[in-house]
Design an enzyme around this catalytic site. Sequence first.
Site, PDB file in Angstrom:
ATOM      1  N   CYS A  48       0.695  -0.936  -0.705  1.00 22.35           N
ATOM      2  CA  CYS A  48       0.101  -0.263   0.268  1.00 22.35           C
ATOM      3  C   CYS A  48       0.787   1.287   0.139  1.00 22.35           C
ATOM      4  O   CYS A  48       1.452   1.266   1.074  1.00 22.35           O
ATOM      5  CB  CYS A  48      -1.294   0.138   0.914  1.00 22.35           C
ATOM      6  SG  CYS A  48      -1.883   1.591   1.541  1.00 22.35           S
ATOM      7  N   CYS A  83      -5.786   6.503  -1.607  1.00 19.65           N
ATOM      8  CA  CYS A  83      -4.402   5.227  -2.187  1.00 19.65           C
ATOM      9  C   CYS A  83      -4.210   5.851  -2.947  1.00 19.65           C
ATOM     10  O   CYS A  83      -3.552   6.582  -3.827  1.00 19.65           O
ATOM     11  CB  CYS A  83      -5.797   3.820  -3.384  1.00 19.65           C
ATOM     12  SG  CYS A  83      -5.013   2.996  -3.886  1.00 19.65           S
TER      13      CYS A  83
END
Length: 319
Positions: free
Chosen positions: A99, A250
Site C-alpha cells: 500500500c 490510495c
Amino acid sequence: MPAQTPQKQPNLLAGIPFVKGHGTGNDFLLILDPSGQIDLDSRSVAAACDRHRGVGADGLIRAVRSEHVPEGRALLQGFPDAEWFMDYWNGDGSSSEMCGNGVRVFVHFLAEKGLVSLEAGATVAVATRGGVKRVAASPDGYSVDMGPWEFIHPDSAIARGTDSLVEVQGLDVARPALSVSMGNPHTVVALASPEELAAAGLHAAPLVTPTPPQGTNVELVVPHDPLVEDGVGVVTMRVHERGVGETQSCGTGACAAAAAIRYWAGDSAPSRWAVGVPGGAVGVVFHAGVDGREHVELSGPAELVAEGVLFPASFPAGP
C-alpha cells in the site's frame, strides 16, 4: 426451537498494543512484532478494523523483521538492507501486496519507535509482498520509489487505449478503462467532470469486465482543465479498494491514475503530477530507474494519531 447462540472464536490480536496512523486519510492499525511471534488471521484483522465494533481502519500493518517471514527472507537475498517487512492486510481480513500510503505510515511508525533513521539523503528499504520499496524523507512527509509500473492486459488491448469496461453505480453507462499494475492491480476510468465524480456510488464494488486475475482496485479520475499547470499534471480521483471499499486515499491508486492519464495524454505529458484525493493530495513523479524501466515515485504526508491495546474480546464465528 430457540435460536442457537453463535460459537465464539478467540481474537488472536487480544492484548496486542497498536498505533493508529494515516496517510491523506487512508488509515491503518500498526502493530510491532520484530521476531514474528504474533499469528494473524483474517477474522482477527477484520474485527480490529471494523469501524463499528473494532478500532476502525482501512487496513492493518504488522512490522516484522524480514528474516522471520518467508517472503521477507526471499527478498533479503537480493536486498540485504531490507531489514523490515511490511505485512499488510486489508480491512476485510485479506492480505495484499502493499500500500503506497501505508508504506509511508509504516516508515514513520518505525522512525518514531527508533527502529530506523532517516538522516538527510538516507533511504530505508522496506520489504513487501510487492517487492522492496525505498523510502526517504521529503518536504511533504515521505517519498517512496514505488518501482516500475506496467499494463496488466496484453499489448493488443493497450494499443486501443483501453482494455476493459467498468460499470459504476450512479453513472449511466459502462465506461472504458485501462488497467495498470503497481505491484498490485488497478483499473483507471477517466470521467468528464467533477459532477460525474461526485455522482459515482463507490459504496458498492464497480463491475470490471474483464477483471484482472487477482481482482482490482478502481480509480475514477477527472483531469483538470487545463490538465497541466506550471509543468505539473493535475487530476482529482476517488477510489474503491478491493477488500476495503471506498477510501479517503490510495497511494498505489494515485500512481496508477497518473500513469493512465499520462498515457492517454500522449508524448507531451509531463513527468510530475499532483493527485487530489478526498483525504488531501499526493505527488507522483515518473523517472528512469536503474533497471532501465520507468519507475514511479510517490510522496505525501504520514501521521500517527493514537495508540492503545486491543481488548481480549471474542467475535462470532463466520460461516
